[in-house]
Design a protein around this motif. Structure first.
Motif, mmCIF file in Angstrom:
data_model
loop_
_atom_site.group_PDB
_atom_site.id
_atom_site.type_symbol
_atom_site.label_atom_id
_atom_site.label_comp_id
_atom_site.label_asym_id
_atom_site.label_seq_id
_atom_site.Cartn_x
_atom_site.Cartn_y
_atom_site.Cartn_z
ATOM 1 N N LYS A 7 0.854 -1.187 0.000
ATOM 2 C CA LYS A 7 0.000 0.000 0.000
ATOM 3 C C LYS A 7 0.889 1.236 0.000
ATOM 4 C CE LYS A 7 -3.826 -2.369 0.716
ATOM 5 N NZ LYS A 7 -4.978 -2.399 -0.105
ATOM 6 N N LEU A 8 0.441 2.267 -0.681
ATOM 7 C CA LEU A 8 1.214 3.495 -0.764
ATOM 8 C C LEU A 8 0.484 4.646 -0.090
ATOM 9 C CD1 LEU A 8 2.360 3.458 -4.499
ATOM 10 C CD2 LEU A 8 3.708 2.877 -2.504
ATOM 11 N N VAL A 9 1.273 5.550 0.468
ATOM 12 C CA VAL A 9 0.746 6.799 1.020
ATOM 13 C C VAL A 9 1.419 7.944 0.277
ATOM 14 C CG1 VAL A 9 0.187 5.831 3.283
ATOM 15 C CG2 VAL A 9 2.460 6.775 2.870
ATOM 16 N N LYS A 34 -9.999 7.198 -9.695
ATOM 17 C CA LYS A 34 -10.030 6.251 -10.828
ATOM 18 C C LYS A 34 -10.441 4.856 -10.386
ATOM 19 C CE LYS A 34 -6.250 8.124 -13.603
ATOM 20 N NZ LYS A 34 -4.899 7.830 -14.089
ATOM 21 N N ASN A 35 -10.057 4.489 -9.162
ATOM 22 C CA ASN A 35 -10.297 3.138 -8.662
ATOM 23 C C ASN A 35 -11.483 3.053 -7.700
ATOM 24 O OD1 ASN A 35 -7.972 1.335 -9.706
ATOM 25 N ND2 ASN A 35 -6.964 3.217 -9.093
ATOM 26 N N ASN A 36 -12.295 4.114 -7.687
ATOM 27 C CA ASN A 36 -13.503 4.149 -6.845
ATOM 28 C C ASN A 36 -13.228 3.807 -5.384
ATOM 29 O OD1 ASN A 36 -15.244 4.795 -9.040
ATOM 30 N ND2 ASN A 36 -15.102 2.668 -9.691
ATOM 31 N N LYS A 37 -12.190 4.425 -4.835
ATOM 32 C CA LYS A 37 -11.835 4.177 -3.437
ATOM 33 C C LYS A 37 -12.308 5.322 -2.558
ATOM 34 C CE LYS A 37 -8.065 1.034 -3.871
ATOM 35 N NZ LYS A 37 -7.218 0.387 -2.936
ATOM 36 N N CYS A 40 -10.465 7.144 3.025
ATOM 37 C CA CYS A 40 -9.692 6.442 4.054
ATOM 38 C C CYS A 40 -8.902 5.252 3.507
ATOM 39 C CB CYS A 40 -10.604 5.980 5.180
ATOM 40 S SG CYS A 40 -11.869 4.824 4.636
ATOM 41 N N GLN A 41 -9.201 4.813 2.304
ATOM 42 C CA GLN A 41 -8.501 3.665 1.725
ATOM 43 C C GLN A 41 -7.176 4.097 1.110
ATOM 44 O OE1 GLN A 41 -11.978 2.459 -0.741
ATOM 45 N NE2 GLN A 41 -11.510 0.428 0.074
ATOM 46 N N LYS A 42 -6.199 3.199 1.165
ATOM 47 C CA LYS A 42 -4.901 3.464 0.557
ATOM 48 C C LYS A 42 -4.872 2.868 -0.853
ATOM 49 C CE LYS A 42 -2.075 3.774 4.702
ATOM 50 N NZ LYS A 42 -3.073 4.010 5.686
ATOM 51 N N ILE A 43 -3.949 3.360 -1.663
ATOM 52 C CA ILE A 43 -3.793 2.802 -3.005
ATOM 53 C C ILE A 43 -2.726 1.713 -2.961
ATOM 54 C CG2 ILE A 43 -4.543 4.892 -4.188
ATOM 55 C CD1 ILE A 43 -1.555 5.459 -4.807
ATOM 56 N N THR A 44 -2.834 0.770 -3.876
ATOM 57 C CA THR A 44 -1.840 -0.299 -3.935
ATOM 58 C C THR A 44 -0.694 0.107 -4.862
ATOM 59 O OG1 THR A 44 -2.868 -1.401 -5.816
ATOM 60 C CG2 THR A 44 -3.647 -2.049 -3.620
#
Length: 70
Positions: A7-9, A34-37, A40-44
């Motif tokens: 996961k990236l911040v 773009k990823n409908n997050k 509070c969610q992190k990106i991979t």
């Protein structure tokens, strides 16, 4: 090593792209959208690489070097 994290911040994006923290946060927001997050969610790492057109191995190597891991 970093590969365990996946996961990236914003700080990670800042390191990889060599940009300011505000620009890195903007990139993260765009990828989340773009990823409908949710906020509070992190990106991979995979989502980031796909969005930025980067090789996942290069990104992981860069982060491992930055965080002082081998």
């Amino acid at each position: 090593s970093f590969i365990q994290k996946f996961k990236l911040v914003g700080k990670d994006v800042e390191v990889i792209l060599g940009v300011s923290s505000s620009y890195a946060r903007r990139v993260v927001r765009q990828i989340k959208k773009k990823n409908n997050k949710e906020k509070c969610q992190k990106i991979t790492v995979k989502e980031f690489c796909r969005s930025e057109g980067l090789d996942i191995c290069d990104v992981i190597t860069e982060l491992n070097e930055f965080y002082g891991k081998k």
